[in-house]
Design an enzyme around this catalytic site. Structure first.
Site, PDB file in Angstrom:
ATOM      1  N   LYS A  62       0.844  -1.182   0.000  1.00 17.05           N
ATOM      2  CA  LYS A  62       0.000   0.000   0.000  1.00 17.05           C
ATOM      3  C   LYS A  62       0.885   1.238   0.000  1.00 17.05           C
ATOM      4  O   LYS A  62       2.022   1.228   0.473  1.00 17.05           O
ATOM      5  CB  LYS A  62      -0.965   0.027   1.189  1.00 17.05           C
ATOM      6  CG  LYS A  62      -0.367   0.175   2.558  1.00 17.05           C
ATOM      7  CD  LYS A  62       0.054   1.554   3.016  1.00 17.05           C
ATOM      8  CE  LYS A  62      -1.007   2.604   2.809  1.00 17.05           C
ATOM      9  NZ  LYS A  62      -0.440   3.954   3.233  1.00 17.05           N
TER      10      LYS A  62
ATOM     11  N   SER B  31      -9.836  15.145   6.136  1.00 15.69           N
ATOM     12  CA  SER B  31     -11.291  15.372   6.158  1.00 15.69           C
ATOM     13  C   SER B  31     -12.072  14.085   5.965  1.00 15.69           C
ATOM     14  O   SER B  31     -11.531  13.075   5.595  1.00 15.69           O
ATOM     15  CB  SER B  31     -11.663  16.367   5.077  1.00 15.69           C
ATOM     16  OG  SER B  31     -11.355  15.865   3.792  1.00 15.69           O
TER      17      SER B  31
ATOM     18  N   GLU C  10      -0.556   9.568  -5.731  1.00 15.73           N
ATOM     19  CA  GLU C  10      -1.631  10.546  -5.565  1.00 15.73           C
ATOM     20  C   GLU C  10      -1.633  11.532  -6.728  1.00 15.73           C
ATOM     21  O   GLU C  10      -0.686  12.291  -6.933  1.00 15.73           O
ATOM     22  CB  GLU C  10      -1.455  11.281  -4.231  1.00 15.73           C
ATOM     23  CG  GLU C  10      -1.739  10.381  -3.048  1.00 15.73           C
ATOM     24  CD  GLU C  10      -1.316  10.952  -1.716  1.00 15.73           C
ATOM     25  OE1 GLU C  10      -1.750  10.393  -0.688  1.00 15.73           O
ATOM     26  OE2 GLU C  10      -0.550  11.934  -1.700  1.00 15.73           O
TER      27      GLU C  10
ATOM     28  N   ASN D 189      -3.826  15.922  -0.728  1.00 19.71           N
ATOM     29  CA  ASN D 189      -3.112  16.123   0.533  1.00 19.71           C
ATOM     30  C   ASN D 189      -3.637  17.310   1.323  1.00 19.71           C
ATOM     31  O   ASN D 189      -3.490  17.363   2.545  1.00 19.71           O
ATOM     32  CB  ASN D 189      -1.619  16.259   0.259  1.00 19.71           C
ATOM     33  CG  ASN D 189      -0.982  14.911  -0.001  1.00 19.71           C
ATOM     34  OD1 ASN D 189      -0.726  14.153   0.922  1.00 19.71           O
ATOM     35  ND2 ASN D 189      -0.778  14.586  -1.270  1.00 19.71           N
TER      36      ASN D 189
ATOM     37  N   THR E 281       5.604   5.999   3.044  1.00 19.91           N
ATOM     38  CA  THR E 281       4.353   5.632   3.698  1.00 19.91           C
ATOM     39  C   THR E 281       3.878   4.457   2.932  1.00 19.91           C
ATOM     40  O   THR E 281       3.016   4.563   2.096  1.00 19.91           O
ATOM     41  CB  THR E 281       3.274   6.691   3.643  1.00 19.91           C
ATOM     42  OG1 THR E 281       3.725   7.807   4.303  1.00 19.91           O
ATOM     43  CG2 THR E 281       2.032   6.240   4.369  1.00 19.91           C
TER      44      THR E 281
END
Length: 412
Positions: free
Chosen positions: A186, A412, A283, A407, A197
């Site tokens: 992941k 949220s 991303e 990012n 990460t």
């Protein structure tokens, strides 16, 4: 949508004898999503890992490293892994360490093990304590759902900003022995060499001695997860774990010989696949880029230059825009830190297009040729240093508007 990376098919992910997988929805960050994973390992399995080099490493990284070290000092072998998503348990001080250890103790109680036989992992938001009531309430469901063919669910259970699960599986024949290997990973942001990460777990059914597995995991990581970068940020939580269950017929006792070399090649290859899936799902990524630096004095300087190109926001945004502003690549080469580099010997290629020759613009280069390549979803940048025989490759993606949006809204 990941760049040219099809969704894994659950039926194609082969069970690895000696690994059972369970998952649960605990609502750690969001409801109705898989966010807890347990892997139970057979007796006799050997386990090794590499972790982030970030000095602010997360509590689960500290506990996992300590538990693995204890095995080498005669402690009970590792028999389980537990992963939560939604919260990184990083920057959480003594309470974070206590929570990681409590998690191990609870998993051990459910599986009939000792706490030191469990490796914990977390991923998600930094600087927030784990919601322990939710996590602990979810562990029994994960433990009771243990099955050998849960690899696809496992890949989903460790996702954060990933747009799709990442998994790979294959069977290879080594020395007449069939070896099954399946892995998941992941990661989509805060990705840089020295791990990121990023979580990666790979199981193989071969029997591999502990010192050999320790060497094998480092080699595989250096040629896969340590050769990728999305945004140049090294995370607090990265971990890559290789599990050799010992349930198959292949046995490796030394880091030498034809069988070991074949296993090393196979493990590195599937690790590279898992690592590249992370880059393809970066991303906001729209392009997958291979950066190769050839003809260097040594691998270290080739990597240094490749990383400088791959990390450059100016290079990455140019690729996103399909703008052949390729002088940005030469600038990155120049500031990479190879002090005695003779740039008058440097050649630069974009796929098959010869862009720069002997340190300057190739007289035959046409900008429309560069733009043709930059419009592709898969691009290779090749730099030739004319200094020696060393080479290094890293993989990265472009930098788009969506990266900023993802990012900006992450919590949220």
């Amino acid at each position: 949508m990941a760049v040219n990376s099809p969704l894994p098919v659950a039926a194609d992910l082969k069970p690895v004898n000696g690994v059972e997988i369970g998952f649960a929805e605990a609502g750690i960050k969001k409801p109705n999503r898989k966010d807890i994973l347990i892997m139970k390992l057979a007796e006799g399995a050997t386990v090794s890992g590499v972790f982030t080099l970030n000095r602010f490493c997360a509590a689960p990284v500290q506990v996992s490293k300590a538990n693995l070290e204890a095995v080498k000092n005669g402690g009970a072998p590792i028999r389980a892994l537990v992963v939560n998503t939604g919260n990184a348990n990083a920057g959480t001080g003594e309470q974070g360490l206590a929570n990681a250890n409590v998690t191990c103790a609870e998993v051990a109680k459910l599986l009939g093990l000792e706490a030191g036989q469990v490796l914990p992992f977390s991923t998600g938001v930094i600087l927030e304590q784990l919601p322990m009531p939710k996590l602990l309430a979810g562990l029994p469901a994960a433990a009771t759902s243990l099955k050998a063919d849960n690899w696809f669910n496992a890949a989903e259970a460790i996702m954060t900003t990933d747009t799709q699960p990442k998994a790979a599986s294959r069977t290879v024949t080594i020395g007449g022995h069939a070896v099954t290997m399946t892995g998941i990973s992941k990661g989509a942001g805060m990705i840089k060499p020295n791990m990121a990460t990023m979580l990666g777990y790979l199981a193989i059914d071969a029997k591999v001695a502990q010192p050999v597995l320790d060497e094998l995991v480092k080699h595989a990581a250096d040629h896969s997860f340590n050769a990728i970068t999305i945004d140049g940020d090294t995370s607090t939580n990265d971990s890559f774990i290789v599990i050799a269950t010992g349930t198959g017929s292949l046995s490796i006792d030394a880091a030498s010989g034809a069988d070991y070399e074949a296993l090393k090649e196979a493990v590195t290859d599937i690790s590279r696949n898992l690592a590249q899936q992370i880059i393809r799902d970066g991303e906001g990524a729209t392009k997958f880029m291979t950066i190769t630096v050839d003809e260097g004095n040594d691998v270290a300087e080739c990597r240094k230059i490749a990383y400088a190109i791959a990390h450059s926001p100016l290079v990455k945004t140019a690729f996103f825009a399909s703008d052949p502003n390729l002088g940005r690549i030469l600038a990155a080469v120049g500031y990479a830190g190879v002090d005695d580099l003779d740039v008058t010997k440097l050649d630069l290629y974009l796929d098959d297009v010869w862009v720069a020759k002997a340190g300057g613009r190739n007289p035959d280069y046409k900008e429309e040729d560069g733009q043709r390549v930059m419009k592709q979803s898969e691009i290779t940048v090749r730099v030739k240093l004319a200094r020696g025989d060393a080479t290094a490759t890293v993989w990265t993606c472009d930098l788009s508007h969506d990266y900023v949006s993802i990012n900006a809204d992450y919590r949220s």
